[in-house]
Design a protein around this motif. Structure first.
Motif, PDB file in Angstrom:
ATOM      1  N   GLU A   1      -0.168  -6.734 -10.870  1.00 48.54           N
ATOM      2  CA  GLU A   1       0.340  -8.052 -11.248  1.00 48.54           C
ATOM      3  C   GLU A   1       0.961  -8.763 -10.063  1.00 48.54           C
ATOM      4  OE1 GLU A   1       3.045  -7.454 -14.451  1.00 48.54           O
ATOM      5  OE2 GLU A   1       1.481  -7.623 -15.986  1.00 48.54           O
ATOM      6  N   GLY A   2       1.583  -7.958  -9.177  1.00 47.44           N
ATOM      7  CA  GLY A   2       2.218  -8.547  -8.001  1.00 47.44           C
ATOM      8  C   GLY A   2       1.329  -8.605  -6.788  1.00 47.44           C
ATOM      9  N   GLY A   3       0.119  -8.042  -6.897  1.00 48.31           N
ATOM     10  CA  GLY A   3      -0.831  -8.088  -5.782  1.00 48.31           C
ATOM     11  C   GLY A   3      -0.625  -7.020  -4.742  1.00 48.31           C
ATOM     12  N   LYS A   4       0.169  -5.989  -5.082  1.00 50.87           N
ATOM     13  CA  LYS A   4       0.406  -4.913  -4.127  1.00 50.87           C
ATOM     14  C   LYS A   4       0.016  -3.591  -4.775  1.00 50.87           C
ATOM     15  CE  LYS A   4       4.281  -7.112  -1.731  1.00 50.87           C
ATOM     16  NZ  LYS A   4       5.697  -6.957  -1.346  1.00 50.87           N
ATOM     17  N   GLY A   5      -0.701  -2.781  -4.051  1.00 54.22           N
ATOM     18  CA  GLY A   5      -1.148  -1.495  -4.591  1.00 54.22           C
ATOM     19  C   GLY A   5      -0.309  -0.350  -4.088  1.00 54.22           C
ATOM     20  N   PRO A   6      -0.239   0.774  -4.822  1.00 52.17           N
ATOM     21  CA  PRO A   6       0.517   1.937  -4.402  1.00 52.17           C
ATOM     22  C   PRO A   6      -0.259   2.844  -3.479  1.00 52.17           C
ATOM     23  CG  PRO A   6      -0.411   2.358  -6.525  1.00 52.17           C
ATOM     24  CD  PRO A   6      -0.820   0.951  -6.142  1.00 52.17           C
ATOM     25  N   GLY A   7      -1.511   2.535  -3.231  1.00 52.99           N
ATOM     26  CA  GLY A   7      -2.346   3.406  -2.418  1.00 52.99           C
ATOM     27  C   GLY A   7      -3.723   2.799  -2.296  1.00 52.99           C
ATOM     28  N   PRO A   8      -4.692   3.528  -1.775  1.00 61.88           N
ATOM     29  CA  PRO A   8      -6.041   3.006  -1.620  1.00 61.88           C
ATOM     30  C   PRO A   8      -6.577   2.466  -2.939  1.00 61.88           C
ATOM     31  CG  PRO A   8      -5.814   5.092  -0.497  1.00 61.88           C
ATOM     32  CD  PRO A   8      -4.559   4.894  -1.284  1.00 61.88           C
TER      33      PRO A   8
ATOM     34  N   MET B   1       0.827  -1.210   0.000  1.00 63.67           N
ATOM     35  CA  MET B   1       0.000   0.000   0.000  1.00 63.67           C
ATOM     36  C   MET B   1       0.856   1.252   0.000  1.00 63.67           C
ATOM     37  SD  MET B   1      -3.044  -1.156  -0.069  1.00 63.67           S
ATOM     38  CE  MET B   1      -4.111   0.181   0.432  1.00 63.67           C
ATOM     39  N   ARG B   2       2.131   1.124  -0.441  1.00 59.53           N
ATOM     40  CA  ARG B   2       3.024   2.278  -0.446  1.00 59.53           C
ATOM     41  C   ARG B   2       2.502   3.345  -1.404  1.00 59.53           C
ATOM     42  NH1 ARG B   2       7.288   4.284  -3.432  1.00 59.53           N
ATOM     43  NH2 ARG B   2       9.062   5.180  -2.310  1.00 59.53           N
ATOM     44  N   GLY B   3       2.710   4.614  -1.022  1.00 57.50           N
ATOM     45  CA  GLY B   3       2.294   5.730  -1.860  1.00 57.50           C
ATOM     46  C   GLY B   3       3.228   5.927  -3.038  1.00 57.50           C
ATOM     47  N   PHE B   4       3.217   7.131  -3.606  1.00 55.41           N
ATOM     48  CA  PHE B   4       4.008   7.427  -4.795  1.00 55.41           C
ATOM     49  C   PHE B   4       4.835   8.678  -4.514  1.00 55.41           C
ATOM     50  CE2 PHE B   4       4.841   8.369  -9.271  1.00 55.41           C
ATOM     51  CZ  PHE B   4       4.972   7.089  -9.804  1.00 55.41           C
ATOM     52  N   PHE B   5       6.135   8.589  -4.769  1.00 55.84           N
ATOM     53  CA  PHE B   5       7.080   9.633  -4.398  1.00 55.84           C
ATOM     54  C   PHE B   5       7.603  10.330  -5.653  1.00 55.84           C
ATOM     55  CE2 PHE B   5      11.398  10.386  -2.031  1.00 55.84           C
ATOM     56  CZ  PHE B   5      11.078  11.728  -1.900  1.00 55.84           C
ATOM     57  N   ILE B   6       7.294  11.629  -5.793  1.00 53.12           N
ATOM     58  CA  ILE B   6       7.709  12.413  -6.949  1.00 53.12           C
ATOM     59  C   ILE B   6       8.578  13.576  -6.476  1.00 53.12           C
ATOM     60  CG2 ILE B   6       6.968  13.755  -8.954  1.00 53.12           C
ATOM     61  CD1 ILE B   6       4.236  12.355  -8.705  1.00 53.12           C
ATOM     62  N   THR B   7       9.752  13.707  -7.064  1.00 54.38           N
ATOM     63  CA  THR B   7      10.626  14.826  -6.736  1.00 54.38           C
ATOM     64  C   THR B   7      10.760  15.749  -7.946  1.00 54.38           C
ATOM     65  OG1 THR B   7      12.605  13.540  -7.328  1.00 54.38           O
ATOM     66  CG2 THR B   7      11.932  13.546  -5.018  1.00 54.38           C
ATOM     67  N   PHE B   8      10.936  17.025  -7.665  1.00 50.40           N
ATOM     68  CA  PHE B   8      11.132  18.042  -8.708  1.00 50.40           C
ATOM     69  C   PHE B   8      12.525  18.633  -8.544  1.00 50.40           C
ATOM     70  CE2 PHE B   8       6.665  17.526  -8.925  1.00 50.40           C
ATOM     71  CZ  PHE B   8       6.223  18.044 -10.131  1.00 50.40           C
ATOM     72  N   GLU B   9      13.268  18.669  -9.647  1.00 46.26           N
ATOM     73  CA  GLU B   9      14.631  19.172  -9.621  1.00 46.26           C
ATOM     74  C   GLU B   9      14.830  20.196 -10.736  1.00 46.26           C
ATOM     75  OE1 GLU B   9      16.650  18.474  -7.301  1.00 46.26           O
ATOM     76  OE2 GLU B   9      16.284  16.460  -6.536  1.00 46.26           O
ATOM     77  N   GLY B  10      15.915  20.943 -10.634  1.00 46.43           N
ATOM     78  CA  GLY B  10      16.242  21.924 -11.656  1.00 46.43           C
ATOM     79  C   GLY B  10      16.990  23.096 -11.059  1.00 46.43           C
ATOM     80  N   GLY B  11      17.490  23.947 -11.930  1.00 45.45           N
ATOM     81  CA  GLY B  11      18.247  25.105 -11.485  1.00 45.45           C
ATOM     82  C   GLY B  11      17.365  26.202 -10.933  1.00 45.45           C
TER      83      GLY B  11
END
Length: 236
Positions: free
Chosen positions: A217-224, A1-11
């Protein structure tokens, strides 16, 4: 049930804050719980270190000390904010993360890649971004944007560096994207905010759908579960 991690990078002046806010609004409308954070900072302990770093107070102690302070702040941030949010199934949007250290401290003379890699492992462990959005912009344009945004305010520790240094950092971000294409996407940040937001959303939807497909496919979801159903039928 792990969430999703997004990072923003740049100058400097790439528009990370604007794009994070717009993505946050879209994801919330889709029913996601979204946590927005930043580095350096993001947790009480890390915010205290942020002032020391951006004010330049740590600069006289040398680049190694600055890098250690960044790592200490990141460790607290990951433990107190990022990892708990992901464990609860949230989407985490972070303004700067490991790649800023790689690009900023990594272009500092005297700091080896092995030293920075060791600090990175100690600070983040296995809490790596699912997607990193690199907003690419010519440093001259970015610095002009940053100056206009700042107005009469003082420049921080890193904005004051020479154009040549900013150009090295831009190249470092692009090199990271080439080395890790599965995690990183480069978006031209010189476009209008609307155009950049559209490209960001496309990249995020693609990454999330890929992750959800593999998770199902693996039976694990990223969130609700309801989030997976909503997004599977969302317009791309």
């Amino acid at each position: 049930m792990r969430g999703f991690f997004i990072t923003f990078e740049g100058g400097e002046g790439a528009g990370k804050s604007t794009q994070i806010r717009r993505l946050q609004e879209h994801l919330q409308q889709q029913g996601h719980r979204v946590v927005v954070t930043r580095e350096p900072g993001g947790s009480p302990g890390a915010e205290a270190v942020r002032h020391v770093l951006l004010s330049g107070a740590a600069e006289p102690f040398g680049p190694e000390m600055e890098a250690v302070l960044f790592a200490a702040a990141r460790l607290d941030h990951v433990q107190q904010v990022i990892r708990p949010a992901l464990e609860e199934g949230a989407v985490v949007l972070c303004d700067r993360f490991i790649d800023s250290t790689r690009a900023y401290q990594g272009t500092t003379k005297g700091l080896s890649k092995s030293f920075l890699a060791a600090l990175e492992r100690a600070a983040v462990g296995d809490t790596m971004p699912d997607l990193t959005v690199i907003l690419d912009i010519d440093p001259e344009i970015g610095l002009q944007r940053a100056s206009a945004r700042r107005g009469e305010g003082s420049v921080d520790r890193f904005e004051k560096d020479t154009l040549a240094v900013h150009q090295k950092r831009r190249k470092a971000f692009l090199d990271i994207a080439k080395a890790e294409p599965e995690r990183c996407v480069v978006i031209d940040a010189s476009r209008s905010a609307d155009a950049v937001a559209a490209y960001v959303l496309e990249a995020v939807q693609k990454a999330m759908q890929k992750r959800w497909h593999l998770a199902e496919e693996g039976g694990k979801g990223p969130g609700p579960r309801k989030h997976r159903k909503q997004k599977r039928h969302a317009d791309v």
